[in-house]
Motif scaffolding. Structure first.
Motif, PDB file in Angstrom:
ATOM      1  N   LEU A  28       0.836  -1.203   0.000  1.00  0.00           N
ATOM      2  CA  LEU A  28       0.000   0.000   0.000  1.00  0.00           C
ATOM      3  C   LEU A  28       0.868   1.250   0.000  1.00  0.00           C
ATOM      4  O   LEU A  28       1.915   1.296   0.630  1.00  0.00           O
ATOM      5  CB  LEU A  28      -0.918   0.003   1.227  1.00  0.00           C
ATOM      6  CG  LEU A  28      -1.822  -1.236   1.385  1.00  0.00           C
ATOM      7  CD1 LEU A  28      -2.643  -1.124   2.659  1.00  0.00           C
ATOM      8  CD2 LEU A  28      -2.719  -1.388   0.162  1.00  0.00           C
ATOM      9  N   ALA A  29       0.403   2.259  -0.718  1.00  0.00           N
ATOM     10  CA  ALA A  29       1.162   3.508  -0.848  1.00  0.00           C
ATOM     11  C   ALA A  29       0.560   4.601   0.023  1.00  0.00           C
ATOM     12  O   ALA A  29      -0.657   4.654   0.233  1.00  0.00           O
ATOM     13  CB  ALA A  29       1.175   3.961  -2.298  1.00  0.00           C
ATOM     14  N   VAL A  30       1.421   5.471   0.517  1.00  0.00           N
ATOM     15  CA  VAL A  30       0.976   6.684   1.206  1.00  0.00           C
ATOM     16  C   VAL A  30       1.022   7.807   0.186  1.00  0.00           C
ATOM     17  O   VAL A  30       2.053   8.050  -0.447  1.00  0.00           O
ATOM     18  CB  VAL A  30       1.885   7.014   2.401  1.00  0.00           C
ATOM     19  CG1 VAL A  30       1.417   8.307   3.077  1.00  0.00           C
ATOM     20  CG2 VAL A  30       1.876   5.864   3.398  1.00  0.00           C
ATOM     21  N   THR A  31      -0.105   8.491  -0.001  1.00  0.00           N
ATOM     22  CA  THR A  31      -0.210   9.495  -1.055  1.00  0.00           C
ATOM     23  C   THR A  31      -0.701  10.812  -0.491  1.00  0.00           C
ATOM     24  O   THR A  31      -1.741  10.865   0.188  1.00  0.00           O
ATOM     25  CB  THR A  31      -1.184   9.027  -2.155  1.00  0.00           C
ATOM     26  OG1 THR A  31      -0.797   7.726  -2.609  1.00  0.00           O
ATOM     27  CG2 THR A  31      -1.185   9.990  -3.330  1.00  0.00           C
ATOM     28  N   ALA A  32       0.051  11.878  -0.769  1.00  0.00           N
ATOM     29  CA  ALA A  32      -0.385  13.227  -0.405  1.00  0.00           C
ATOM     30  C   ALA A  32      -1.266  13.753  -1.525  1.00  0.00           C
ATOM     31  O   ALA A  32      -0.875  13.713  -2.702  1.00  0.00           O
ATOM     32  CB  ALA A  32       0.822  14.132  -0.204  1.00  0.00           C
ATOM     33  N   VAL A  33      -2.458  14.229  -1.195  1.00  0.00           N
ATOM     34  CA  VAL A  33      -3.418  14.636  -2.220  1.00  0.00           C
ATOM     35  C   VAL A  33      -3.935  16.045  -1.958  1.00  0.00           C
ATOM     36  O   VAL A  33      -3.926  16.526  -0.826  1.00  0.00           O
ATOM     37  CB  VAL A  33      -4.610  13.652  -2.282  1.00  0.00           C
ATOM     38  CG1 VAL A  33      -4.141  12.258  -2.650  1.00  0.00           C
ATOM     39  CG2 VAL A  33      -5.360  13.620  -0.949  1.00  0.00           C
ATOM     40  N   THR A  34      -4.391  16.674  -3.042  1.00  0.00           N
ATOM     41  CA  THR A  34      -5.036  17.979  -2.921  1.00  0.00           C
ATOM     42  C   THR A  34      -6.503  17.788  -2.558  1.00  0.00           C
ATOM     43  O   THR A  34      -7.074  16.715  -2.785  1.00  0.00           O
ATOM     44  CB  THR A  34      -4.930  18.767  -4.238  1.00  0.00           C
ATOM     45  OG1 THR A  34      -5.561  18.012  -5.284  1.00  0.00           O
ATOM     46  CG2 THR A  34      -3.477  19.008  -4.608  1.00  0.00           C
ATOM     47  N   GLU A  35      -7.123  18.808  -2.043  1.00  0.00           N
ATOM     48  CA  GLU A  35      -8.500  18.693  -1.576  1.00  0.00           C
ATOM     49  C   GLU A  35      -9.492  18.456  -2.714  1.00  0.00           C
ATOM     50  O   GLU A  35     -10.545  17.849  -2.509  1.00  0.00           O
ATOM     51  CB  GLU A  35      -8.886  19.963  -0.811  1.00  0.00           C
ATOM     52  CG  GLU A  35      -8.069  20.154   0.465  1.00  0.00           C
ATOM     53  CD  GLU A  35      -8.286  21.535   1.082  1.00  0.00           C
ATOM     54  OE1 GLU A  35      -9.251  22.203   0.695  1.00  0.00           O
ATOM     55  OE2 GLU A  35      -7.473  21.936   1.937  1.00  0.00           O
ATOM     56  N   GLY A  36      -9.172  18.914  -3.915  1.00  0.00           N
ATOM     57  CA  GLY A  36     -10.120  18.772  -5.024  1.00  0.00           C
ATOM     58  C   GLY A  36      -9.977  17.485  -5.813  1.00  0.00           C
ATOM     59  O   GLY A  36     -10.694  17.282  -6.806  1.00  0.00           O
ATOM     60  N   LEU A  37      -9.088  16.585  -5.395  1.00  0.00           N
ATOM     61  CA  LEU A  37      -8.788  15.395  -6.195  1.00  0.00           C
ATOM     62  C   LEU A  37      -9.998  14.479  -6.364  1.00  0.00           C
ATOM     63  O   LEU A  37     -10.225  13.934  -7.446  1.00  0.00           O
ATOM     64  CB  LEU A  37      -7.634  14.624  -5.556  1.00  0.00           C
ATOM     65  CG  LEU A  37      -7.218  13.338  -6.291  1.00  0.00           C
ATOM     66  CD1 LEU A  37      -6.692  13.660  -7.673  1.00  0.00           C
ATOM     67  CD2 LEU A  37      -6.178  12.565  -5.489  1.00  0.00           C
ATOM     68  N   LEU A  38     -10.784  14.285  -5.319  1.00  0.00           N
ATOM     69  CA  LEU A  38     -11.892  13.340  -5.376  1.00  0.00           C
ATOM     70  C   LEU A  38     -12.877  13.694  -6.485  1.00  0.00           C
ATOM     71  O   LEU A  38     -13.330  12.815  -7.237  1.00  0.00           O
ATOM     72  CB  LEU A  38     -12.615  13.291  -4.027  1.00  0.00           C
ATOM     73  CG  LEU A  38     -13.711  12.230  -3.916  1.00  0.00           C
ATOM     74  CD1 LEU A  38     -13.121  10.834  -3.999  1.00  0.00           C
ATOM     75  CD2 LEU A  38     -14.507  12.397  -2.622  1.00  0.00           C
TER      76      LEU A  38
END
Length: 403
Positions: free
Chosen positions: A133-143
């Motif tokens: 499993l990967a740890v991913t930093a995401v932006t708030e609008g990604l979903l």
């Protein structure tokens, strides 16, 4: 008087009514029902196989088209490629902002894999058992950009993205054994609270195996440098081509060749195209089965002619012409094939419906395929019954009655 073709004037003048030909054609089938059923079954299996293969393929394609229509084909992804010397390149920190400025881009979001962190169910788990499993930093609008939906909880927002909270992809939650929001897991050596669990994401399957955290907490606790590894953007449908061409030069003007742009929906379409190759193979097998069924009909008709020599001779002696005999046996072959064709179409449609229901697909059997299947059986029946019909018509009355 006999003509050049061996017929008589009575052959040319005497005609049977359609209902009489139909009645005569069913005589042999009614007299030998078991043999008729087995012969029709050979045709039915071939037609059912062909229709089921086409129907299942069409149903699968209908599901894919519905999925693509729902998810959208206007999603593009941007990631770093290779440098001129074959080294791994990186996207600039400003990539997400630059992409958002392109004319025609409606939504943009970024994700960055944190290579220094791994995910564990608890602090007691062996650190070598990360489960891939990967740890991913995401932006708030990604979903919203990837068209994702939540199975439980909430997505990261301005309030939660700065704290040790995490949203799990569908497969990540399954592998970790997390089914409820509020559970605590280990990200790196730190405890994070699960605030959301996602449904599977069709156009971004790499997020299904990710534990997603906010960029702020990723920078604070894991040294995230702000450079995304993948950027997702949606543009208007009519501008997809133009945006796709502009993305490399916009993201990295100095080295646009180091930027790779792809459309995830193309991968799904390519997968379906690969499935179509197997469909062609199965169609070939169905055609062989149909040919075997036609041979079975021909065999049945030839045996029928041999067994019914006395009947043929008697009918000839009573005034039946060669044309009458030909029509009788040809009609019998056509009826036999038609029964098999209709039965095969029903069986094939039934199999398609069951498979579609099991896989949650819409049932899609093209009407032209059904018509073509029944038409093919009639053609095969005509070909299979032609020789036996001609042979029956040429049987001399005297030899038939004396044999």
């Amino acid at each position: 008087m006999t003509d050049r073709n061996g017929g008589t004037e009575d052959d040319r003048r005497s005609r049977l009514l359609g209902r009489d030909i139909l009645r005569l054609g069913t005589t042999g089938l009614r007299a030998r029902p078991t043999r008729a059923v087995l012969s029709a079954l050979g045709i039915a299996i071939g037609i059912a196989a062909m229709i089921a293969v086409v129907g299942i393929s069409s149903s699968s394609q209908a599901k894919l088209q519905a999925q693509l229509s729902e998810l959208g084909t206007n999603l593009l992804t941007v990631q770093a490629g290779k440098s001129l010397f074959g080294q791994d390149a990186a996207l600039p920190e400003s990539t997400v902002g630059k992409v958002g400025l392109i004319d025609g881009v409606e939504q943009v979001g970024g994700a960055a894999t944190i290579d220094s962190a791994f995910v564990y169910r608890s602090s007691f788990i062996d650190r070598g058992q990360s489960g891939g499993l990967a740890v991913t930093a995401v932006t708030e609008g990604l979903l919203d950009v990837v068209g994702g939906t939540l199975a439980a909880g909430d997505w990261l927002n301005r309030a939660t993205s700065g704290y040790p909270t995490v949203v799990l992809g569908s497969k990540a939650a399954e592998r970790l054994g997390v089914a409820t929001v509020g559970s605590v897991i280990q990200v790196g050596e730190q405890a994070f609270t699960v605030v959301g669990i996602l449904d599977p994401i069709g156009l971004a399957p790499e997020l299904d195996t990710s534990a997603m955290i906010g960029e702020a907490v990723a920078a604070e606790r894991f040294g995230y440098d702000g450079k995304p590894t993948m950027v997702y953007e949606r543009s208007t449908d009519e501008r997809v081509g133009d945006v796709r061409a502009l993305l490399p030069r916009t993201v990295n003007p100095a080295a646009p060749e180091e930027v790779e742009v792809s459309r995830p929906s193309d991968a799904l379409a390519a997968k379906h195209a690969a499935d179509q190759a197997f469909t062609g193979l199965l169609l070939g097998l169905g055609s062989v089965a149909l040919l075997v069924g036609g041979i079975g009909v021909a065999n049945t008709m030839v045996i029928s002619v041999l067994e019914r020599r006395r009947e043929i001779g008697l009918r000839r002696a009573l005034g039946a012409t060669r044309g009458h005999i030909r029509s009788q046996f040809l009609t019998e072959a056509l009826l036999l094939s038609a029964i098999g064709g209709v039965a095969g179409a029903l069986i094939g449609t039934g199999v398609t419906s069951v498979v579609a229901a099991v896989n949650d697909w819409p049932t899609a059997v093209p009407p032209e395929v059904l018509l073509a299947g029944v038409g093919a059986t009639l053609v095969i029946g005509a070909i299979a019954g032609l020789y036996p019909a001609i042979r029956a018509a040429r049987t001399p009355p005297t030899s038939a009655l004396s044999g």
